[in-house]
Design a protein around this motif. Structure first.
Motif, PDB file in Angstrom:
ATOM      1  N   ALA A 166      25.129  22.863   0.738  1.00  0.00           N
ATOM      2  CA  ALA A 166      24.561  23.903  -0.134  1.00  0.00           C
ATOM      3  C   ALA A 166      23.182  24.317   0.370  1.00  0.00           C
ATOM      4  O   ALA A 166      22.842  25.510   0.382  1.00  0.00           O
ATOM      5  N   ALA A 167      22.367  23.330   0.769  1.00  0.00           N
ATOM      6  CA  ALA A 167      21.027  23.633   1.284  1.00  0.00           C
ATOM      7  C   ALA A 167      21.108  24.472   2.556  1.00  0.00           C
ATOM      8  O   ALA A 167      20.358  25.444   2.731  1.00  0.00           O
ATOM      9  N   MET A 168      22.028  24.112   3.453  1.00  0.00           N
ATOM     10  CA  MET A 168      22.170  24.877   4.690  1.00  0.00           C
ATOM     11  C   MET A 168      22.718  26.270   4.419  1.00  0.00           C
ATOM     12  O   MET A 168      22.339  27.242   5.082  1.00  0.00           O
ATOM     13  N   THR A 169      23.604  26.373   3.426  1.00  0.00           N
ATOM     14  CA  THR A 169      24.171  27.676   3.077  1.00  0.00           C
ATOM     15  C   THR A 169      23.090  28.632   2.610  1.00  0.00           C
ATOM     16  O   THR A 169      23.009  29.782   3.069  1.00  0.00           O
ATOM     17  N   THR A 170      22.246  28.173   1.678  1.00  0.00           N
ATOM     18  CA  THR A 170      21.196  29.055   1.154  1.00  0.00           C
ATOM     19  C   THR A 170      20.156  29.370   2.230  1.00  0.00           C
ATOM     20  O   THR A 170      19.646  30.490   2.304  1.00  0.00           O
ATOM     21  N   PHE A 171      19.837  28.378   3.055  1.00  0.00           N
ATOM     22  CA  PHE A 171      18.836  28.608   4.108  1.00  0.00           C
ATOM     23  C   PHE A 171      19.304  29.694   5.063  1.00  0.00           C
ATOM     24  O   PHE A 171      18.573  30.660   5.340  1.00  0.00           O
ATOM     25  N   PHE A 172      20.515  29.553   5.575  1.00  0.00           N
ATOM     26  CA  PHE A 172      21.002  30.542   6.544  1.00  0.00           C
ATOM     27  C   PHE A 172      21.341  31.870   5.867  1.00  0.00           C
ATOM     28  O   PHE A 172      21.240  32.928   6.501  1.00  0.00           O
ATOM     29  N   PHE A 173      21.735  31.832   4.607  1.00  0.00           N
ATOM     30  CA  PHE A 173      21.967  33.071   3.860  1.00  0.00           C
ATOM     31  C   PHE A 173      20.676  33.883   3.822  1.00  0.00           C
ATOM     32  O   PHE A 173      20.684  35.103   4.050  1.00  0.00           O
ATOM     33  N   CYS A 174      19.561  33.201   3.502  1.00  0.00           N
ATOM     34  CA  CYS A 174      18.272  33.892   3.431  1.00  0.00           C
ATOM     35  C   CYS A 174      17.840  34.405   4.805  1.00  0.00           C
ATOM     36  O   CYS A 174      17.310  35.518   4.931  1.00  0.00           O
ATOM     37  N   LEU A 175      18.070  33.598   5.842  1.00  0.00           N
ATOM     38  CA  LEU A 175      17.687  34.022   7.186  1.00  0.00           C
ATOM     39  C   LEU A 175      18.507  35.227   7.650  1.00  0.00           C
ATOM     40  O   LEU A 175      17.976  36.169   8.245  1.00  0.00           O
ATOM     41  N   ILE A 176      19.799  35.199   7.384  1.00  0.00           N
ATOM     42  CA  ILE A 176      20.693  36.252   7.863  1.00  0.00           C
ATOM     43  C   ILE A 176      20.490  37.561   7.102  1.00  0.00           C
ATOM     44  O   ILE A 176      20.419  38.641   7.697  1.00  0.00           O
ATOM     45  N   SER A 197      16.047  39.884   6.254  1.00  0.00           N
ATOM     46  CA  SER A 197      15.464  41.092   6.864  1.00  0.00           C
ATOM     47  C   SER A 197      16.119  42.357   6.324  1.00  0.00           C
ATOM     48  O   SER A 197      15.447  43.365   6.073  1.00  0.00           O
ATOM     49  N   ARG A 198      17.433  42.301   6.147  1.00  0.00           N
ATOM     50  CA  ARG A 198      18.149  43.477   5.642  1.00  0.00           C
ATOM     51  C   ARG A 198      17.730  43.806   4.222  1.00  0.00           C
ATOM     52  O   ARG A 198      17.513  44.979   3.875  1.00  0.00           O
ATOM     53  N   ILE A 199      17.621  42.779   3.393  1.00  0.00           N
ATOM     54  CA  ILE A 199      17.225  43.012   2.006  1.00  0.00           C
ATOM     55  C   ILE A 199      15.790  43.511   1.927  1.00  0.00           C
ATOM     56  O   ILE A 199      15.471  44.402   1.127  1.00  0.00           O
ATOM     57  N   ILE A 200      14.917  42.968   2.771  1.00  0.00           N
ATOM     58  CA  ILE A 200      13.521  43.417   2.783  1.00  0.00           C
ATOM     59  C   ILE A 200      13.444  44.893   3.171  1.00  0.00           C
ATOM     60  O   ILE A 200      12.709  45.680   2.560  1.00  0.00           O
ATOM     61  N   ARG A 201      14.210  45.292   4.191  1.00  0.00           N
ATOM     62  CA  ARG A 201      14.224  46.702   4.596  1.00  0.00           C
ATOM     63  C   ARG A 201      14.750  47.589   3.478  1.00  0.00           C
ATOM     64  O   ARG A 201      14.219  48.678   3.233  1.00  0.00           O
ATOM     65  N   LYS A 202      15.796  47.103   2.784  1.00  0.00           N
ATOM     66  CA  LYS A 202      16.364  47.887   1.688  1.00  0.00           C
ATOM     67  C   LYS A 202      15.364  48.033   0.546  1.00  0.00           C
ATOM     68  O   LYS A 202      15.235  49.113  -0.048  1.00  0.00           O
ATOM     69  N   LEU A 203      14.640  46.967   0.224  1.00  0.00           N
ATOM     70  CA  LEU A 203      13.620  47.030  -0.829  1.00  0.00           C
ATOM     71  C   LEU A 203      12.531  48.030  -0.449  1.00  0.00           C
ATOM     72  O   LEU A 203      12.043  48.779  -1.301  1.00  0.00           O
ATOM     73  N   ILE A 222      15.430  37.942  -5.809  1.00  0.00           N
ATOM     74  CA  ILE A 222      16.866  38.260  -5.901  1.00  0.00           C
ATOM     75  C   ILE A 222      17.625  37.528  -4.798  1.00  0.00           C
ATOM     76  O   ILE A 222      18.736  37.031  -5.014  1.00  0.00           O
ATOM     77  N   LEU A 223      17.025  37.471  -3.614  1.00  0.00           N
ATOM     78  CA  LEU A 223      17.647  36.791  -2.478  1.00  0.00           C
ATOM     79  C   LEU A 223      17.829  35.308  -2.769  1.00  0.00           C
ATOM     80  O   LEU A 223      18.877  34.725  -2.464  1.00  0.00           O
ATOM     81  N   MET A 224      16.822  34.692  -3.398  1.00  0.00           N
ATOM     82  CA  MET A 224      16.880  33.267  -3.693  1.00  0.00           C
ATOM     83  C   MET A 224      17.922  32.965  -4.766  1.00  0.00           C
ATOM     84  O   MET A 224      18.711  32.028  -4.645  1.00  0.00           O
TER      85      MET A 224
END
Length: 363
Positions: A29-39, A42-48, A82-84
Motif C-alpha cells: 500500500a505504501a509503495m502504491t501511494t508513493f508511486f501513484f503520487c510520483l507518476i 506532475s500531471r495533476i499539478i499541471r492540470k491545477l 486531492i492526490l494524497m
C-alpha cells in the motif's frame, strides 16, 4: 480488491499466501501511494495550474510581514491534497480488507473531511480571498463527523469508553457516554491542528509522515494478540488492518513531499490537511492511544496552542505573545529561513515519534 481476488487462490499458488499478512499488504500500500503520487503528481499539478487552482497569498494590507515573506508563492497550484486522498483510497481498495469496519470508518472520515476541505479551498479560489468556509461552517462539518464516530465507538462492544494513561500500567478513566464528546474533541482538534501547521512548504506533510509512521506501528501491535499481551496494551481484534491505511498515507506523504518540499511546486490545501488530521485523530481513538497524540503530535499541539494563546492574549490584554501565530511564522519573524524552520520542526517531530514508541515499555 486484490486481497479478495488473489488470496483465495493460495491453495493453487502457495506464494499468494502472503496476502494474509498485514505487513505485506501495508508495504505494498505504501509503495502504491508513493508511486501513484510520483507518476500522476506532475500531471495533476499541471492540470491545477491550467484550471487556475492556485494559492492566494494574503494581500499586503491584510498581513504586511507575511506578504513580504510569502508573496513569491502567489500562483503556486494548491489543493494537491486531492492526490494524497485519492492515492490512499486506491491503495486501500487494492490492498485493504474492505469488510473491516475500522477500515470503512477511516475511509468515511478521510472522504468526509476531504470534502469539507475541498469546499473551503473552492470558496477561497472562487472569490479570490484567503478565507474560505466560515469558521462555523467548517466546525459543523467536523462536529458531525465527530458525533458519528463517537456514537459508533460508544455502541461498539469491542471498544471501551475509557482513556488509558501513558506510562502508567492499568491506569485509565472510564468516561461512559461522555466518551462521545471526547472523540469529537480529538477529531476536531487534530484536524484543525494539522490545518494550522500547513503554512510552510512541506512542513505539515513531513510531520504527518512521522505521526502515521508511529501510529502504523501502534495499530499493528494493538491488533496482534501476542504482541499486545507482551506489551500490556489493550488488544482490539481487527484494528490491525488500519496498518494498511497508515502505510498508504505514509507512502502518499513521501510521494507528495517530492513536489511539496521547499520550494513547493504544489500545496496540499485544506482538502489534504483536514482529511489527514482527522484520520490521525480517528486512528488514535480506535486503538485507544488518544493521550499519546499530545506526544507524537507535539508539533501540531504546539502550533495550535500558539494560536489559542495569541488570540486569547490579544483579546484579554491587547498584547501579543508571539511575533506571529502559528508558531512557525513566529520563527520566520525572528529571521529564520523557511527551510530552517521546516527541517527543525521535522527533527522535533521525528524525535517525538521515536519517544512515543518507547512508551510501549515505559510503564
Amino acid at each position: 480488491m486484490l486481497y479478495y481476488l488473489l488470496y483465495p487462490l493460495k491453495d493453487y499458488f502457495p506464494a499468494l499466501n502472503v496476502f494474509k499478512y498485514i505487513t505485506f499488504r501495508a508495504s505494498m500500500a505504501a509503495m502504491t501511494t508513493f508511486f501513484f503520487c510520483l507518476i500522476f503528481g506532475s500531471r495533476i499539478i499541471r492540470k491545477l495550474a491550467e484550471l487556475h487552482v492556485c494559492e492566494h497569498v494574503r494581500q499586503k494590507q491584510e498581513v504586511h510581514a507575511l506578504y513580504d515573506l510569502h508573496h513569491h508563492k502567489q500562483g503556486t497550484p494548491t489543493m494537491g491534497g486531492i492526490l494524497m486522498v485519492l492515492s490512499t483510497i486506491v491503495a486501500t481498495l487494492l490492498w485493504g480488507d474492505l469488510q473491516n469496519n475500522y477500515v470503512l470508518l477511516s475511509l468515511l472520515a478521510l472522504l468526509w473531511l476531504g470534502f469539507v476541505g475541498f469546499a473551503d479551498d473552492y470558496i477561497k479560489l472562487k472569490y479570490k480571498r484567503s478565507q474560505g468556509l466560515s469558521a462555523r461552517a467548517k466546525l459543523v462539518g467536523q462536529l458531525l463527523l465527530g458525533v458519528i464516530v463517537g456514537v459508533v465507538i460508544y455502541l461498539n462492544p469491542d471498544l471501551s469508553t475509557s482513556i488509558d494513561v501513558p506510562f502508567l500500567k492499568n491506569v485509565s478513566f472510564e468516561l461512559g457516554v461522555f466518551y462521545i464528546f471526547f472523540v469529537i474533541l480529538v477529531i476536531v482538534g487534530t484536524s484543525n491542528a494539522v490545518n494550522l501547521t500547513d503554512g510552510l512548504d512541506g512542513l505539515a506533510t513531513g510531520c504527518v509522515l512521522m505521526v502515521v509512521f508511529s501510529y502504523g506501528i501502534l495499530t499493528y501491535l494493538t491488533g496482534h494478540l501476542r504482541f499486545s499481551q507482551y506489551l500490556f496494551i489493550p488488544y482490539i481484534e481487527g484494528v490491525g488492518e488500519l496498518t494498511v491505511l497508515c502505510a498508504a498515507i505514509l507512502g502518499a506523504c513521501m510521494g507528495f513531499l517530492w513536489f511539496n518540499c521547499y520550494p513547493a511546486s504544489v500545496f496540499m490545501g485544506d482538502v489534504g490537511s483536514l482529511a489527514l488530521g482527522g484520520f490521525i485523530g480517528l486512528t488514535a481513538v480506535l486503538i485507544k492511544k488518544e493521550l499519546l497524540l499530545v506526544i507524537v503530535g507535539g508539533v501540531f499541539v504546539i502550533e495550535a496552542l500558539s494560536v489559542i494563546l495569541q488570540v486569547g492574549s490579544f483579546k484579554l490584554r491587547k498584547k501579543r505573545i508571539f511575533k506571529m501565530a502559528p508558531l512557525h511564522h513566529h520563527f520566520q519573524m525572528m529571521g529564520w529561513s523557511e527551510s530552517k524552520v521546516i527541517v527543525r520542526f521535522w527533527i522535533i517531530s521525528a524525535i517525538l515519534a521515536l519517544f512515543t514508541l518507547t512508551t510501549l515499555k515505559i510503564r
